[in-house]
Design a protein around this motif. Structure first.
Motif, PDB file in Angstrom:
ATOM      1  N   ASP A 205       0.961  -1.318  -0.094  1.00 26.61           N
ATOM      2  CA  ASP A 205       0.020  -0.083   0.172  1.00 26.61           C
ATOM      3  C   ASP A 205       0.917   1.124   0.028  1.00 26.61           C
ATOM      4  O   ASP A 205       1.456   1.513   1.008  1.00 26.61           O
ATOM      5  CB  ASP A 205      -0.787  -0.020   1.185  1.00 26.61           C
ATOM      6  CG  ASP A 205      -1.828   1.208   1.136  1.00 26.61           C
ATOM      7  OD1 ASP A 205      -1.636   2.031   0.442  1.00 26.61           O
ATOM      8  OD2 ASP A 205      -2.598   1.197   2.388  1.00 26.61           O
ATOM      9  N   GLU A 206       0.872   1.854  -1.038  1.00 26.11           N
ATOM     10  CA  GLU A 206       1.761   3.197  -1.274  1.00 26.11           C
ATOM     11  C   GLU A 206       1.066   4.390  -1.602  1.00 26.11           C
ATOM     12  O   GLU A 206       1.683   5.311  -2.344  1.00 26.11           O
ATOM     13  CB  GLU A 206       2.834   2.589  -2.461  1.00 26.11           C
ATOM     14  CG  GLU A 206       3.784   1.339  -2.092  1.00 26.11           C
ATOM     15  CD  GLU A 206       4.457   1.102  -3.063  1.00 26.11           C
ATOM     16  OE1 GLU A 206       4.959   1.904  -4.075  1.00 26.11           O
ATOM     17  OE2 GLU A 206       5.209  -0.154  -3.176  1.00 26.11           O
ATOM     18  N   ILE A 237       4.735  -9.700  -5.904  1.00 27.87           N
ATOM     19  CA  ILE A 237       4.913  -8.287  -5.329  1.00 27.87           C
ATOM     20  C   ILE A 237       3.837  -7.628  -6.318  1.00 27.87           C
ATOM     21  O   ILE A 237       3.895  -7.483  -7.375  1.00 27.87           O
ATOM     22  CB  ILE A 237       6.039  -7.877  -5.097  1.00 27.87           C
ATOM     23  CG1 ILE A 237       5.843  -6.141  -4.804  1.00 27.87           C
ATOM     24  CG2 ILE A 237       6.914  -7.988  -6.493  1.00 27.87           C
ATOM     25  CD1 ILE A 237       5.545  -5.826  -3.525  1.00 27.87           C
ATOM     26  N   VAL A 238       2.904  -6.972  -5.707  1.00 31.83           N
ATOM     27  CA  VAL A 238       1.976  -5.953  -6.110  1.00 31.83           C
ATOM     28  C   VAL A 238       1.843  -4.793  -5.418  1.00 31.83           C
ATOM     29  O   VAL A 238       1.994  -4.932  -4.179  1.00 31.83           O
ATOM     30  CB  VAL A 238       0.602  -6.328  -6.451  1.00 31.83           C
ATOM     31  CG1 VAL A 238       0.404  -7.775  -7.445  1.00 31.83           C
ATOM     32  CG2 VAL A 238      -0.154  -6.927  -5.213  1.00 31.83           C
ATOM     33  N   MET A 239       1.791  -3.553  -6.120  1.00 35.32           N
ATOM     34  CA  MET A 239       1.661  -2.387  -5.394  1.00 35.32           C
ATOM     35  C   MET A 239       0.309  -1.526  -5.559  1.00 35.32           C
ATOM     36  O   MET A 239      -0.045  -1.679  -6.834  1.00 35.32           O
ATOM     37  CB  MET A 239       2.821  -1.391  -5.510  1.00 35.32           C
ATOM     38  CG  MET A 239       3.177  -0.989  -6.982  1.00 35.32           C
ATOM     39  SD  MET A 239       2.266   0.415  -7.571  1.00 35.32           S
ATOM     40  CE  MET A 239       3.188   1.780  -6.771  1.00 35.32           C
ATOM     41  N   PHE A 240      -0.198  -0.791  -4.575  1.00 33.16           N
ATOM     42  CA  PHE A 240      -1.470  -0.100  -4.837  1.00 33.16           C
ATOM     43  C   PHE A 240      -1.080   1.417  -4.578  1.00 33.16           C
ATOM     44  O   PHE A 240      -0.199   1.798  -3.629  1.00 33.16           O
ATOM     45  CB  PHE A 240      -2.222  -0.609  -3.538  1.00 33.16           C
ATOM     46  CG  PHE A 240      -2.720  -2.076  -3.780  1.00 33.16           C
ATOM     47  CD1 PHE A 240      -4.004  -2.693  -4.068  1.00 33.16           C
ATOM     48  CD2 PHE A 240      -1.791  -2.965  -3.236  1.00 33.16           C
ATOM     49  CE1 PHE A 240      -4.426  -3.678  -4.057  1.00 33.16           C
ATOM     50  CE2 PHE A 240      -2.249  -4.400  -3.453  1.00 33.16           C
ATOM     51  CZ  PHE A 240      -3.540  -4.650  -3.652  1.00 33.16           C
ATOM     52  N   SER A 241      -1.474   1.877  -5.532  1.00 32.08           N
ATOM     53  CA  SER A 241      -1.386   3.616  -5.371  1.00 32.08           C
ATOM     54  C   SER A 241      -2.871   4.267  -5.849  1.00 32.08           C
ATOM     55  O   SER A 241      -3.649   3.733  -6.466  1.00 32.08           O
ATOM     56  CB  SER A 241      -0.279   3.985  -6.306  1.00 32.08           C
ATOM     57  OG  SER A 241       0.147   5.343  -6.035  1.00 32.08           O
ATOM     58  N   SER A 242      -2.814   5.739  -5.471  1.00 33.46           N
ATOM     59  CA  SER A 242      -3.947   6.382  -5.563  1.00 33.46           C
ATOM     60  C   SER A 242      -3.755   7.890  -6.114  1.00 33.46           C
ATOM     61  O   SER A 242      -2.819   8.321  -5.804  1.00 33.46           O
ATOM     62  CB  SER A 242      -4.716   5.992  -4.603  1.00 33.46           C
ATOM     63  OG  SER A 242      -5.849   7.074  -4.082  1.00 33.46           O
ATOM     64  N   LEU A 243      -4.908   8.129  -6.510  1.00 31.80           N
ATOM     65  CA  LEU A 243      -4.762   9.999  -6.970  1.00 31.80           C
ATOM     66  C   LEU A 243      -5.179  10.655  -5.727  1.00 31.80           C
ATOM     67  O   LEU A 243      -4.993  11.797  -5.760  1.00 31.80           O
ATOM     68  CB  LEU A 243      -5.617  10.082  -8.073  1.00 31.80           C
ATOM     69  CG  LEU A 243      -5.092   9.834  -9.524  1.00 31.80           C
ATOM     70  CD1 LEU A 243      -6.114   9.824 -10.527  1.00 31.80           C
ATOM     71  CD2 LEU A 243      -3.573  10.298  -9.864  1.00 31.80           C
ATOM     72  N   PHE A 256      -4.700   2.329  -8.668  1.00 31.97           N
ATOM     73  CA  PHE A 256      -4.335   1.259  -9.441  1.00 31.97           C
ATOM     74  C   PHE A 256      -3.737   0.371  -8.714  1.00 31.97           C
ATOM     75  O   PHE A 256      -3.169   0.459  -7.676  1.00 31.97           O
ATOM     76  CB  PHE A 256      -3.424   1.606 -10.713  1.00 31.97           C
ATOM     77  CG  PHE A 256      -2.021   2.039 -10.197  1.00 31.97           C
ATOM     78  CD1 PHE A 256      -1.100   1.523 -10.174  1.00 31.97           C
ATOM     79  CD2 PHE A 256      -1.715   3.440 -10.168  1.00 31.97           C
ATOM     80  CE1 PHE A 256       0.285   1.776  -9.827  1.00 31.97           C
ATOM     81  CE2 PHE A 256      -0.406   3.962  -9.879  1.00 31.97           C
ATOM     82  CZ  PHE A 256       0.479   2.910  -9.761  1.00 31.97           C
ATOM     83  N   VAL A 257      -3.595  -0.960  -9.172  1.00 32.99           N
ATOM     84  CA  VAL A 257      -2.732  -2.332  -8.556  1.00 32.99           C
ATOM     85  C   VAL A 257      -1.733  -2.490  -9.744  1.00 32.99           C
ATOM     86  O   VAL A 257      -2.167  -2.501 -11.084  1.00 32.99           O
ATOM     87  CB  VAL A 257      -3.378  -3.356  -8.489  1.00 32.99           C
ATOM     88  CG1 VAL A 257      -2.703  -4.288  -7.665  1.00 32.99           C
ATOM     89  CG2 VAL A 257      -4.703  -2.791  -7.367  1.00 32.99           C
ATOM     90  N   ALA A 258      -0.410  -2.667  -9.576  1.00 28.71           N
ATOM     91  CA  ALA A 258       0.524  -3.139 -10.544  1.00 28.71           C
ATOM     92  C   ALA A 258       1.516  -3.991 -10.031  1.00 28.71           C
ATOM     93  O   ALA A 258       1.967  -4.157  -8.737  1.00 28.71           O
ATOM     94  CB  ALA A 258       1.375  -1.772 -10.964  1.00 28.71           C
ATOM     95  N   GLY A 259       2.034  -4.794 -10.892  1.00 25.66           N
ATOM     96  CA  GLY A 259       3.115  -5.561 -10.597  1.00 25.66           C
ATOM     97  C   GLY A 259       3.107  -7.085 -11.214  1.00 25.66           C
ATOM     98  O   GLY A 259       2.886  -7.083 -12.390  1.00 25.66           O
ATOM     99  N   ASP A 260       3.046  -8.179 -10.568  1.00 24.05           N
ATOM    100  CA  ASP A 260       3.218  -9.501 -10.877  1.00 24.05           C
ATOM    101  C   ASP A 260       1.946  -9.910 -12.023  1.00 24.05           C
ATOM    102  O   ASP A 260       0.722  -9.771 -11.289  1.00 24.05           O
ATOM    103  CB  ASP A 260       3.126 -10.500  -9.651  1.00 24.05           C
ATOM    104  CG  ASP A 260       3.457 -12.056 -10.310  1.00 24.05           C
ATOM    105  OD1 ASP A 260       3.068 -12.204 -11.077  1.00 24.05           O
ATOM    106  OD2 ASP A 260       3.875 -12.667  -9.137  1.00 24.05           O
ATOM    107  N   ALA A 261       2.107 -10.012 -13.169  1.00 23.65           N
ATOM    108  CA  ALA A 261       1.187 -10.407 -14.184  1.00 23.65           C
ATOM    109  C   ALA A 261       0.395 -11.545 -13.882  1.00 23.65           C
ATOM    110  O   ALA A 261      -0.746 -11.759 -14.181  1.00 23.65           O
ATOM    111  CB  ALA A 261       1.929 -10.217 -15.487  1.00 23.65           C
ATOM    112  N   ARG A 262       1.080 -12.509 -13.316  1.00 26.49           N
ATOM    113  CA  ARG A 262       0.459 -13.881 -13.040  1.00 26.49           C
ATOM    114  C   ARG A 262      -0.641 -13.639 -12.076  1.00 26.49           C
ATOM    115  O   ARG A 262      -1.700 -14.148 -12.232  1.00 26.49           O
ATOM    116  CB  ARG A 262       1.466 -14.966 -12.567  1.00 26.49           C
ATOM    117  CG  ARG A 262       0.966 -15.887 -12.028  1.00 26.49           C
ATOM    118  CD  ARG A 262       2.023 -17.039 -11.599  1.00 26.49           C
ATOM    119  NE  ARG A 262       2.585 -16.445 -10.681  1.00 26.49           N
ATOM    120  CZ  ARG A 262       2.300 -16.248  -9.157  1.00 26.49           C
ATOM    121  NH1 ARG A 262       1.284 -16.947  -8.785  1.00 26.49           N
ATOM    122  NH2 ARG A 262       2.899 -15.634  -8.313  1.00 26.49           N
TER     123      ARG A 262
END
Length: 397
Positions: A205-206, A237-243, A256-262
């Protein structure tokens, strides 16, 4: 009904309303609310205009994956902000309606609550959504205490091997809410080693990452740490960010959530059934927000100005110091935290949040006991006024 609903604890702000029951603050002092982490700086005009200009999109059903333009803008921001290589916006980025709903939904997606001994590791103190997601996924929370004596570090080795067994998901918050602590590269390295050993997924959570005080020491992110440590596939690893905090648009509910495509492939499948697609108008406004840094720098300037004013004012009376990042002061109090908050409200009409409401007892202690969270989200004038009232209150103790 789902029996796990009964395990959900009262939200901190409900507890605060109960704490303040029967209080009538002085009528001559206007209320100043520093309890909730709700950005109050004005929303940039160009974002509002982009939202208004794209209302025609309301006539269409949005896609779960959102538009190519939005995903590309997020991928570009990740590359610029963290020095990452090309991010595949088709497989490594998922737009979400704010990090709150995504952090909760992610737990339901990745945790196998039917597996005996299913656990989720949460920081302590923490954002209560982590705990709620854990219970509703049918797992048990394990709490990692963040303590002042070690600078609120994430001492992952304090969790014994027995406790790690069964952990399927680890929530981390960096910069931390409420401590403002940023995980170091060494802490990330240790967490990745533990993930490889025990097989858990990391949810980073970032959402406070863009509120910092030194342009030469920007908070490191989870994907950045993974890349620097050779984990180029971002495995587990996935990260979460926000406006919301970055661009002062909490009402837009855009992140958004970004990281491990699997992992994200399965998360998209879950979201297809979950029905939480982002409005096309919000997508268009979000894309222009992620593509612009000028308004973000101005937002940081406002927070830096407030901390530069407020921190030295409070320092002679309370043990405050500049956090690594974020917009909170996490302050030890000379009274029990609930008494401090109640009396400050009753006598000076300033609202802060007791730290014990943000933590759980673990290893015999509640690491929020004796702290309050002060959110410097109001404008500078109002924050200065609040600081003056807090000082006057401290003088009476």
């Amino acid at each position: 009904m789902n029996p796990n609903l009964a395990r959900l604890q009262t939200y901190p702000f409900e507890k605060l309303r109960t704490l303040f029951a029967g209080i009538t603050p002085p009528a001559d002092l206007s209320p100043i609310r520093l309890s909730i982490g709700e950005p109050q700086h004005p929303t940039p005009g160009f974002i509002r205009q982009a939202l208004a200009d794209n209302l025609g999109g309301l006539s269409s059903y949005p896609l779960t994956l959102g538009s190519d333009a939005l995903r590309d803008s997020i991928a570009g921001w990740l590359e610029r902000r963290y020095g990452l290589p090309k991010i595949d916006s088709a497989t490594q980025v998922v737009p979400v309606n704010g990090t709150r709903e995504a952090l909760f939904a992610f737990g339901q997606c990745v945790v196998d609550g039917g597996k005996p001994g299913a656990k989720v590791l949460c920081p302590n103190p923490f954002y209560q959504i982590y705990e709620g997601a854990t219970y509703l996924a049918g797992a048990e929370p394990v709490f990692l205490n963040h303590l002042p004596e070690d600078g609120f570090a994430s001492d992952f080795d304090s969790i014994g091997d027995a406790a790690w067994r069964g952990v399927q998901l680890v929530y981390v918050c960096s910069p931390g809410n409420p401590t403002g602590r940023v995980l170091s590269l060494d802490e990330w390295k240790r967490l990745f080693e533990l993930s490889d050993r025990h097989g858990f997924v990391i949810a980073a959570d970032e959402c406070y990452s863009e509120i910092y005080f030194d342009d030469e020491a920007r908070p490191i992110g989870g994907l950045e740490a993974a890349w620097r440590l050779g984990r180029t596939d971002f495995r587990n690893i996935v990260m979460f960010s926000s406006l919301s905090k970055r661009s002062n648009v909490p009402g837009m509910r855009s992140g958004f959530v970004a990281g491990d495509a699997r992992i994200l492939k399965d998360f998209v499948l879950y979201r297809t059934y979950h029905g939480c697609q982002m409005s096309p108008a919000v997508q268009a406004a979000s894309a222009v927000a992620w593509n612009d840094e000028t308004h973000v720098a101005e937002n940081r300037r406002l927070y830096r100005e407030k901390f530069a004013r407020i921190t030295p004012m409070l320092a002679p009376w309370l043990p405050v110091s500049l956090p690594d990042a974020g917009f909170y002061h996490w302050v030890r109090t000379p009274l029990p935290d609930t008494e401090f908050a109640r009396r400050l409200q009753a006598e000076y009409n300033v609202t802060v949040l007791p730290g014990s409401y943000l933590a759980r007892e673990s290893n015999g202690i509640n690491p929020g006991d004796g702290f309050v969270r002060i959110a410097l989200v109001a404008d500078t004038h109002e924050c200065v006024e609040a600081a003056e009232r807090i000082i006057d209150f401290c003088k009476t103790l």
